[in-house]
Design a protein around this motif. Structure first.
Motif, PDB file in Angstrom:
ATOM      1  N   TYR A 197       5.738  -6.206  -1.966  1.00 23.21           N
ATOM      2  CA  TYR A 197       5.919  -7.226  -3.093  1.00 23.21           C
ATOM      3  C   TYR A 197       6.158  -6.414  -4.309  1.00 23.21           C
ATOM      4  O   TYR A 197       6.980  -6.143  -5.053  1.00 23.21           O
ATOM      5  N   GLY A 198       5.179  -5.426  -4.678  1.00 26.99           N
ATOM      6  CA  GLY A 198       5.076  -4.403  -5.689  1.00 26.99           C
ATOM      7  C   GLY A 198       6.231  -3.375  -5.669  1.00 26.99           C
ATOM      8  O   GLY A 198       6.802  -3.049  -6.636  1.00 26.99           O
ATOM      9  N   SER A 199       6.489  -3.145  -4.510  1.00 34.66           N
ATOM     10  CA  SER A 199       7.609  -1.871  -4.258  1.00 34.66           C
ATOM     11  C   SER A 199       8.930  -2.642  -4.716  1.00 34.66           C
ATOM     12  O   SER A 199       9.704  -2.178  -5.326  1.00 34.66           O
ATOM     13  N   LEU A 200       9.185  -3.722  -3.979  1.00 32.48           N
ATOM     14  CA  LEU A 200      10.678  -4.448  -3.915  1.00 32.48           C
ATOM     15  C   LEU A 200      11.099  -4.979  -5.373  1.00 32.48           C
ATOM     16  O   LEU A 200      11.817  -4.907  -6.076  1.00 32.48           O
ATOM     17  N   TYR A 201       9.624  -5.671  -5.998  1.00 32.12           N
ATOM     18  CA  TYR A 201      10.025  -6.321  -7.298  1.00 32.12           C
ATOM     19  C   TYR A 201       9.788  -5.499  -8.490  1.00 32.12           C
ATOM     20  O   TYR A 201      10.594  -5.159  -9.465  1.00 32.12           O
ATOM     21  N   PRO A 202       8.360  -5.403  -8.895  1.00 28.83           N
ATOM     22  CA  PRO A 202       8.101  -4.548 -10.123  1.00 28.83           C
ATOM     23  C   PRO A 202       8.683  -3.306 -10.114  1.00 28.83           C
ATOM     24  O   PRO A 202       8.964  -2.716 -11.358  1.00 28.83           O
ATOM     25  N   ALA A 203       8.875  -2.779  -9.070  1.00 30.41           N
ATOM     26  CA  ALA A 203       9.259  -1.101  -9.011  1.00 30.41           C
ATOM     27  C   ALA A 203      10.611  -1.045  -8.939  1.00 30.41           C
ATOM     28  O   ALA A 203      11.249  -0.292  -9.788  1.00 30.41           O
ATOM     29  N   LEU A 204      11.133  -1.803  -7.782  1.00 32.30           N
ATOM     30  CA  LEU A 204      12.567  -1.686  -7.583  1.00 32.30           C
ATOM     31  C   LEU A 204      13.457  -2.462  -8.134  1.00 32.30           C
ATOM     32  O   LEU A 204      14.808  -2.308  -8.349  1.00 32.30           O
ATOM     33  N   LEU A 236      13.542   7.659 -10.265  1.00 34.54           N
ATOM     34  CA  LEU A 236      12.402   7.715  -9.215  1.00 34.54           C
ATOM     35  C   LEU A 236      11.173   7.196  -9.821  1.00 34.54           C
ATOM     36  O   LEU A 236      10.927   7.463 -10.950  1.00 34.54           O
ATOM     37  N   THR A 237      10.585   6.372  -9.187  1.00 29.31           N
ATOM     38  CA  THR A 237       9.248   5.633  -9.440  1.00 29.31           C
ATOM     39  C   THR A 237       8.434   5.296  -8.311  1.00 29.31           C
ATOM     40  O   THR A 237       8.718   5.927  -6.973  1.00 29.31           O
ATOM     41  N   THR A 238       7.104   5.129  -8.609  1.00 30.54           N
ATOM     42  CA  THR A 238       6.208   4.801  -7.552  1.00 30.54           C
ATOM     43  C   THR A 238       5.705   3.607  -7.725  1.00 30.54           C
ATOM     44  O   THR A 238       5.745   2.911  -8.801  1.00 30.54           O
ATOM     45  N   TYR A 239       5.064   3.020  -6.545  1.00 25.21           N
ATOM     46  CA  TYR A 239       4.327   1.812  -6.561  1.00 25.21           C
ATOM     47  C   TYR A 239       2.850   2.198  -5.944  1.00 25.21           C
ATOM     48  O   TYR A 239       2.660   2.537  -4.760  1.00 25.21           O
ATOM     49  N   ASP A 240       1.622   1.961  -6.634  1.00 25.26           N
ATOM     50  CA  ASP A 240       0.261   2.031  -6.054  1.00 25.26           C
ATOM     51  C   ASP A 240      -0.334   0.829  -6.437  1.00 25.26           C
ATOM     52  O   ASP A 240      -0.447   0.244  -7.566  1.00 25.26           O
ATOM     53  N   SER A 241      -0.808  -0.154  -5.553  1.00 24.56           N
ATOM     54  CA  SER A 241      -1.350  -1.230  -5.479  1.00 24.56           C
ATOM     55  C   SER A 241      -2.877  -1.144  -5.977  1.00 24.56           C
ATOM     56  O   SER A 241      -3.537  -1.792  -6.497  1.00 24.56           O
ATOM     57  N   GLY A 242      -3.627   0.210  -6.176  1.00 29.25           N
ATOM     58  CA  GLY A 242      -4.580   0.449  -6.985  1.00 29.25           C
ATOM     59  C   GLY A 242      -4.443   0.481  -8.240  1.00 29.25           C
ATOM     60  O   GLY A 242      -5.598   0.175  -9.007  1.00 29.25           O
TER      61      GLY A 242
END
Length: 322
Positions: free
Chosen positions: A131-138, A262-268
């Motif tokens: 979810y974090g990768s697809l929406y807030p990040a991408l 280029l971005t990243t996603y980290d659930s931490g």
């Protein structure tokens, strides 16, 4: 209670099954009766000694689902189903590879569900990363093209389902041709056999490149993945299946194509509200999403579970039932 403790870094055989007294929570800590544990590649890396910030001995496990056993604040009743992930679990303090675990109250997400524990156990970190990768990040949008690098991982499998549900065209990679049908059945439109270089294959299908890339293999393939993007496209690195954290001699102007992001996603760092987890559980209950659970193990089989994770034979999430 039974725990799987790690006293020395190394192979799966380093885990030690032992009995410990049931801890008593105080202050902001809550005792959780662990019902299911999702396994993660980050735990594999910690076990191997690749997480320098983790001090051993340690009980690993960065996520779990279970029931509240004792909340000294009275905020949660005994038996309340909760899920928890990250926030130092299994790294700064003992995590979920146990029958019971002490967790900060701030990490708990209460929920209601009719799903079995082994299904619920696959959700917290896998769903949060997707979810974090697809929406807030991408910021995916219907009609876009999405390359998932590392398509047979649990995150890759779930990402393909959720992205295809909202109208994206999915390209998924695998190193194993025998997993092609599994990816197609999971929602991929195109499957690419990954030799380490897929840019040519991607551009044979989409000459201008794709809109978005979800990079789950990591630094080993990131440069090639960036080359698959059209101008203005975005890549999000959310995984390190290749077990490499860094890029040698990183030169941004040469590494990142012009106008590509280029971005990243980290659930931490960023975790979704409890309501997002509950909404996803309802989607699974309704049959809109099929959770990619590859195998389940008992806590007594933790060595076997990590051996299986080492083998890279799984197509989906591995879950441990204490």
């Amino acid at each position: 209670m039974k725990v799987a403790a790690l006293y020395q870094a190394g192979g799966p055989e380093r885990f030690v099954l032992e009995e410990r007294p049931l801890p008593t929570p105080t202050g902001e800590w809550v005792l959780i009766n662990v019902k299911a544990i999702g396994l993660n590649r980050s735990e594999l890396m910690t076990r191997k000694g690749y997480s320098p910030g983790v001090q051993l001995p340690r009980v690993l496990g960065i996520e779990c689902v279970g029931e509240v056993e004792n909340d000294p604040s009275g905020q949660y009743d005994k038996g309340q189903p909760v899920m928890a992930l990250m926030g130092g679990m299994g790294r700064d303090f003992d995590g979920s590879y146990a029958e019971y675990t002490l967790l900060p109250r701030s990490l708990l997400h209460p929920f209601e569900s009719t799903l079995p524990w082994e299904t619920l156990g696959a959700i917290p970190e896998m769903f949060q990363t997707v979810y974090g990768s697809l929406y807030p990040a991408l910021g995916i949008q219907s009609g876009e093209t999405l390359l998932i690098r590392g398509g047979t991982s649990s995150v890759g499998m779930l990402a393909a389902q959720l992205a295809s549900l909202v109208g994206l065209t999915i390209l998924a990679t695998t190193r194993n041709p025998q997993k092609e049908n599994a990816l197609l059945e999971n929602g991929a439109t195109h499957v690419l056999i990954d030799s380490g270089q897929v840019t040519e294959s991607v551009r044979a299908i989409f000459p201008q490149g794709v809109d978005k890339v979800l990079e789950l293999v990591g630094t080993a393939t990131l440069h090639d993945s960036l080359g698959c993007l059209k101008p203005g496209g975005t890549a999000c690195m959310s995984g390190m299946l290749a077990e490499s954290w860094t890029i040698s001699d990183f030169a941004p102007m040469e590494f990142i194509p012009a106008t590509v992001r280029l971005t990243t996603y980290d659930s931490g760092q960023i975790t979704s509200p409890t309501s997002v987890f509950q909404d996803f559980i309802r989607q699974v209950e309704a049959g809109w999403v099929k959770l990619p659970v590859s195998r389940t193990f008992t806590l007594g089989q933790i060595v076997e579970a990590h051996q299986f994770m080492d083998s890279n034979l799984a197509t989906g999430k591995l879950v441990v039932i204490p």
